[in-house]
Motif scaffolding. Structure first.
Motif, short mmCIF file in Angstrom:
data_model
loop_
_atom_site.label_atom_id
_atom_site.label_comp_id
_atom_site.label_asym_id
_atom_site.label_seq_id
_atom_site.Cartn_x
_atom_site.Cartn_y
_atom_site.Cartn_z
N ARG A 47 -2.14 6.02 7.73
CA ARG A 47 -3.51 6.27 8.23
C ARG A 47 -4.10 5.00 8.83
NH1 ARG A 47 -3.79 9.63 3.74
NH2 ARG A 47 -4.61 7.99 2.44
N GLN A 48 -3.97 3.88 8.13
CA GLN A 48 -4.57 2.64 8.59
C GLN A 48 -3.90 2.10 9.85
OE1 GLN A 48 -4.50 -0.09 5.27
NE2 GLN A 48 -6.22 0.89 4.25
N GLN A 49 -2.58 2.06 9.84
CA GLN A 49 -1.87 1.39 10.90
C GLN A 49 -1.69 2.25 12.16
OE1 GLN A 49 1.63 -0.38 9.11
NE2 GLN A 49 0.38 -1.55 7.69
N THR A 53 3.44 15.63 2.41
CA THR A 53 3.02 14.28 2.01
C THR A 53 3.68 13.86 0.70
OG1 THR A 53 0.98 15.12 0.98
CG2 THR A 53 0.84 14.35 3.28
N ARG A 89 -4.32 4.39 13.04
CA ARG A 89 -5.69 4.85 13.33
C ARG A 89 -6.06 4.68 14.80
NH1 ARG A 89 -8.31 8.57 12.36
NH2 ARG A 89 -7.80 8.29 10.20
N LEU A 144 1.12 6.73 2.73
CA LEU A 144 0.11 7.51 3.44
C LEU A 144 -1.09 6.66 3.83
CD1 LEU A 144 0.29 10.83 1.43
CD2 LEU A 144 1.21 10.36 3.70
N THR A 145 -1.46 5.73 2.99
CA THR A 145 -2.55 4.81 3.32
C THR A 145 -2.14 3.93 4.49
OG1 THR A 145 -3.27 4.80 1.02
CG2 THR A 145 -4.03 2.97 2.41
N ARG A 146 -0.94 3.41 4.43
CA ARG A 146 -0.45 2.58 5.54
C ARG A 146 -0.41 3.36 6.84
NH1 ARG A 146 4.87 -0.62 4.72
NH2 ARG A 146 4.21 -1.25 6.80
N LEU A 184 0.84 -1.21 0.00
CA LEU A 184 0.00 0.00 0.00
C LEU A 184 0.87 1.26 0.00
CD1 LEU A 184 -2.69 -1.01 2.64
CD2 LEU A 184 -3.03 -0.78 0.18
N PRO A 185 0.37 2.35 -0.54
CA PRO A 185 1.11 3.62 -0.47
C PRO A 185 1.35 4.00 0.99
CG PRO A 185 -0.75 3.79 -1.99
CD PRO A 185 -0.88 2.47 -1.28
N THR A 227 6.08 10.65 0.60
CA THR A 227 5.80 9.58 -0.36
C THR A 227 7.05 9.24 -1.17
OG1 THR A 227 3.47 10.19 -0.48
CG2 THR A 227 4.36 8.95 -2.34
#
Length: 191
Positions: free
Chosen positions: A15-17, A156, A19, A11-13, A8-9, A160
């Motif tokens: 946010r998800q990890q 960001t 949270r 920023l997605t990681r 995953l990108p 990235t």
């Protein structure tokens, strides 16, 4: 971690990890009082003092490693400890967080930067809520004012680019630990 999560990108990681840790931080006393309209001037001062105790040592480490970042990171422009100094009388006498996350490498600093740069966005929301509560504006929450969005976007983009697959796990781990240590410090009785 699954192979799909690792691909995953960044920023997605992030946010998800992070949270759950982010949500826990947002549930601390200051934010609860802000949400319920029961925030006081004293609670605002205490929260700012806690932030000072975390931001000052973070920015000190960031300055020590500034050479590892290029001028495009605009690290001096992103600094906000001086804003806390404006908000707090005799800030230099406030205690500093005794247990910071490790901030000895560029990768560790990238994870922590994600947390602290992201707080500029939250600060904009807090500034509006303080105004609605009739509590005087604070420089720290206004952060970068009209430049907050553009500085976040540039951050960001740089993150990235910097987050190679080999570094991504360590960046996420640092961000997670930064959220956790900040939460522990804010919740501690030290003041």
């Amino acid at each position: 971690m699954s192979v799909s999560a690792a691909s995953l990108p960044i920023l997605t990681r992030l946010r998800q990890q992070t949270r759950a840790a982010h949500d826990a931080l947002e549930q601390q006393e200051f934010n609860r009082a802000l949400a319920t309209g029961t925030l006081t001037e004293a609670a605002t001062h205490r929260f700012l003092a806690k932030l000072y105790g975390f931001v000052v040592p973070f920015e000190k480490q960031l300055r020590l490693h500034a050479a590892e970042f290029g001028p495009e990171w605009e690290l001096e422009r992103r600094a906000r400890a001086h804003l806390l100094g404006q908000d707090l009388s005799q800030a230099e006498h406030l205690p500093l967080a005794p247990q910071m996350p490790p901030l000895h490498t560029r990768v560790q600093l990238l994870g922590a930067l994600y947390v602290l740069e992201g707080s500029t966005l939250g600060g904009q929301v807090i500034a509006r809520q303080l105004a609605q509560a009739g509590i005087p504006a604070r420089a720290y929450f206004s952060g970068h004012a009209g430049h907050t969005g553009s500085l976040w976007k540039s951050f960001t983009a740089l993150l990235t680019e910097a987050a190679t697959p080999e570094l991504a796990d360590d960046i996420v781990a640092s961000a997670l630990l930064t959220f956790q240590r900040l939460h522990e410090w804010i919740e501690s009785d030290t003041y």
